[in-house]
Every structure is written in C-alpha cells, then in structure tokens.
Design an enzyme around this catalytic site. Structure first.
Site, PDB file in Angstrom:
ATOM      1  N   ASN A  11       0.857  -1.192   0.000  1.00  0.00           N
ATOM      2  CA  ASN A  11       0.000   0.000   0.000  1.00  0.00           C
ATOM      3  C   ASN A  11       0.894   1.244   0.000  1.00  0.00           C
ATOM      4  O   ASN A  11       1.471   1.595   1.022  1.00  0.00           O
ATOM      5  CB  ASN A  11      -0.898  -0.013   1.246  1.00  0.00           C
ATOM      6  CG  ASN A  11      -1.724   1.254   1.353  1.00  0.00           C
ATOM      7  OD1 ASN A  11      -1.937   1.966   0.358  1.00  0.00           O
ATOM      8  ND2 ASN A  11      -2.196   1.553   2.552  1.00  0.00           N
ATOM      9  N   LYS A  13       0.008   4.263  -0.294  1.00  0.00           N
ATOM     10  CA  LYS A  13      -0.650   5.474   0.237  1.00  0.00           C
ATOM     11  C   LYS A  13      -0.442   6.629  -0.749  1.00  0.00           C
ATOM     12  O   LYS A  13      -0.460   6.402  -1.957  1.00  0.00           O
ATOM     13  CB  LYS A  13      -0.125   5.790   1.638  1.00  0.00           C
ATOM     14  CG  LYS A  13      -0.077   4.556   2.544  1.00  0.00           C
ATOM     15  CD  LYS A  13       0.189   4.855   3.970  1.00  0.00           C
ATOM     16  CE  LYS A  13       0.344   3.536   4.720  1.00  0.00           C
ATOM     17  NZ  LYS A  13       0.168   3.664   6.136  1.00  0.00           N
ATOM     18  N   HIS A  97      -9.440   1.218   4.693  1.00  0.00           N
ATOM     19  CA  HIS A  97      -8.165   1.409   5.393  1.00  0.00           C
ATOM     20  C   HIS A  97      -8.382   2.380   6.552  1.00  0.00           C
ATOM     21  O   HIS A  97      -9.162   3.330   6.440  1.00  0.00           O
ATOM     22  CB  HIS A  97      -7.111   1.958   4.425  1.00  0.00           C
ATOM     23  CG  HIS A  97      -5.727   1.932   5.008  1.00  0.00           C
ATOM     24  ND1 HIS A  97      -5.296   2.862   5.919  1.00  0.00           N
ATOM     25  CD2 HIS A  97      -4.702   1.062   4.835  1.00  0.00           C
ATOM     26  CE1 HIS A  97      -4.052   2.565   6.270  1.00  0.00           C
ATOM     27  NE2 HIS A  97      -3.671   1.475   5.633  1.00  0.00           N
ATOM     28  N   GLU A  99      -6.743   4.759   7.626  1.00  0.00           N
ATOM     29  CA  GLU A  99      -6.501   6.180   7.317  1.00  0.00           C
ATOM     30  C   GLU A  99      -7.708   6.792   6.626  1.00  0.00           C
ATOM     31  O   GLU A  99      -8.022   7.963   6.825  1.00  0.00           O
ATOM     32  CB  GLU A  99      -5.216   6.314   6.480  1.00  0.00           C
ATOM     33  CG  GLU A  99      -3.986   6.059   7.340  1.00  0.00           C
ATOM     34  CD  GLU A  99      -2.781   5.544   6.575  1.00  0.00           C
ATOM     35  OE1 GLU A  99      -2.762   5.635   5.338  1.00  0.00           O
ATOM     36  OE2 GLU A  99      -1.862   5.024   7.240  1.00  0.00           O
ATOM     37  N   GLU A 169      -5.531  -5.120  10.541  1.00  0.00           N
ATOM     38  CA  GLU A 169      -4.522  -4.082  10.730  1.00  0.00           C
ATOM     39  C   GLU A 169      -4.781  -3.349  12.046  1.00  0.00           C
ATOM     40  O   GLU A 169      -5.581  -2.394  12.079  1.00  0.00           O
ATOM     41  CB  GLU A 169      -4.572  -3.082   9.574  1.00  0.00           C
ATOM     42  CG  GLU A 169      -4.285  -3.694   8.231  1.00  0.00           C
ATOM     43  CD  GLU A 169      -3.651  -2.687   7.284  1.00  0.00           C
ATOM     44  OE1 GLU A 169      -2.520  -2.940   6.849  1.00  0.00           O
ATOM     45  OE2 GLU A 169      -4.269  -1.644   7.012  1.00  0.00           O
ATOM     46  N   GLY A 175       2.279   2.032  10.663  1.00  0.00           N
ATOM     47  CA  GLY A 175       3.225   3.130  10.515  1.00  0.00           C
ATOM     48  C   GLY A 175       3.942   3.519  11.797  1.00  0.00           C
ATOM     49  O   GLY A 175       4.535   4.593  11.887  1.00  0.00           O
ATOM     50  N   SER A 214       3.273  -2.434  10.248  1.00  0.00           N
ATOM     51  CA  SER A 214       4.716  -2.428  10.464  1.00  0.00           C
ATOM     52  C   SER A 214       5.391  -3.747  10.062  1.00  0.00           C
ATOM     53  O   SER A 214       6.337  -4.203  10.719  1.00  0.00           O
ATOM     54  CB  SER A 214       5.049  -2.066  11.921  1.00  0.00           C
ATOM     55  OG  SER A 214       4.625  -0.741  12.190  1.00  0.00           O
TER      56      SER A 214
END
Ligand code: PEP
Length: 254
Positions: A11, A13, A97, A99, A169, A175, A214
C-alpha cells in the site's frame, strides 16, 4: 497457511508519481523471486494506476486501487468508480483502510455498499479492519472486529464471501514500527476467519486473511508462517522495491 494462496499487497498510500511508479516496477520485477505460490499486488495512487498496470502487464503483478465509490456513476465530485479502475487494468481495491476511516470519514455503512459493489464489478476487495490501542486495552478488540467484519460483508452474497480478502490491521501498529506479536496476530486473524465461517463454513476455509501493521523484511517470515495468516498488507516497507520483494519472498513456501 493451509492451502490458501498467499497475497502480499504493498500500500503506497499517497506516494509516487506515475514516473516514479514506472521506475519502481522495473526495480521490483528485477528483485522479485519466481513465486508460483504468492499473489503480489501494488496498491498505487489513482494517478499512477495506469502506469503500474502497463509496466506490470505480463509479469504476474496485480494493481489495486486504495479506494473506490460504491455507485457506478453520478454526482460525486472527486470520486472514482469501479468501471474507471477496471479500464486502467486494475484488479482489486483496498477498502476501509484506517486512514480513510480516520481522516476521511469512511464508515462501515459505506463499506457495506462498497465491498459488494467491487465484487460485482469484477474487482477483488481487501477489506481492512482493526482496533485502536484504547480498544485493545479495554478488551474491546473482538467487539470491534466483529462489527467491522459483519457490516463490511453484510451485503456480500454468501457464495462470494470467500473472494473478499480481509486485512487485520491493528491501528496502533500501522506506521508505528510496533508490530503485533505473533500471538496477537494469530488470535485476531483466526477470530476473523471464524466470523466468516459462521456465515459460510466453505468461505471460512478459503477466505484470505492478511496481517498489516509495520511488516518489514525482518519480521515478515514469522508473521507469514502463522497458521491463519494468508499474506500481508504492507505500507512503509513497500515503498522500497527491495524490501517489498523480500517480504513477498518470505510468503513463498520453500
Ligand atoms: C498500511 O498502510 O496498511 C500499513 C500496514 O502500513 P505500515 O506497514 O507502514 O504499518
């Protein structure tokens, strides 16, 4: 990992222009091992999807989008439909996701429409779910996962449930460099598989559940060897073709 085929998806992003994406794919293809047993996908920004699809064609590398609108067309300024993605050679789409949920108000209600819309259009969805650190500490992880999985899959026909990949996730691991322990990952991923199996035993056996958060070349092998983990959704480490190739190699059974 039973006899399910691994899926390793990178991904990106909001990283990489189309030109950068072309250069990346050339490097990645040189670094990727022969991998008859692993599906590898790049989840690129909308503007780089066409470039990645062209560079990847014939190399067994799939291109996924990072979002799509649930409607086929209409007055939805700034949005992208499944047909627009398919025209570019896109094979799948990441949906929900964290985010997008956190920064752009993506809701489980919308995902309940997006997941079946992607499938109906011919795109392979990856539905992302996961708990915050506060929810984990409060013992709320399973409640959160149950809600997200059940709502995201609510309108998917039973016969197609197994076609949705689900990425576990944990938000506290995305991250941050704080990867879930193998025990935490296995527990959550097997819980997700059981949720799918409760709707369809056959789907529970074939559904691919990925771990994301991660993942690096250093920790990938241990996570990917877990019995219910069928691959990885990789953010930061996918930006470097060498690192991403190493993670894909770790998913391949020797
Ligand atoms: C992600 O973006 O889905 C992700 C897991 O990111 P990272 O690997 O950087 O934690």
């Amino acid at each position: 990992m039973a006899d399910r085929r691994a899926l390793v998806a990178g991904n990106w992003k909001m990283h990489k222009t189309a030109a950068e994406a072309r250069a990346y794919v050339a490097e990645l293809l040189a670094a990727l091992p022969a991998r008859a047993d692993v599906d590898v996908a790049l989840c690129a920004p909308f503007t780089a999807l066409g470039a990645v699809a062209q560079a990847a064609v014939g190399h067994g590398l799939a291109v996924y989008a990072q979002n799509m609108h649930e409607q086929a067309a209409g007055a939805f300024t700034g949005e992208i439909s499944a047909a627009m993605l398919l025209e570019l050679g896109v094979a799948g789409v990441v949906l929900g996701h964290s985010e997008r949920r956190t920064h752009f108000g993506e809701t489980d209600r919308a995902l309940a429409q997006k997941v079946p819309a992607a499938l109906a259009a011919g795109l392979a969805p990856i539905l992302c779910v996961g708990e915050t650190e506060e929810e984990r500490i409060a013992g709320d992880t399973e409640r959160k996962l149950r809600h997200q999985v059940q709502e995201g899959l609510e309108h998917v026909p039973r016969s197609r449930l197994g076609e949705v990949a689900i990425a576990y996730e944990p938000i506290w691991a995305i991250g941050t460099g704080r990867v879930a322990s193998p025990e935490q990952a296995q527990e959550a991923v097997s819980f997700i598989r059981a949720l799918v199996a409760a709707a369809s035993a056959a789907a529970g056996r074939v559904v691919r559940v990925l771990y994301g958060g991660s993942v690096t070349p250093e920790n990938a092998a241990e996570l990917l060897a877990l019995p219910d983990v069928d691959g990885a959704l990789v953010g930061g480490a996918s930006l470097d073709p060498g690192s991403f190739a190493a993670i894909a190699a770790a998913a391949s059974t020797p």
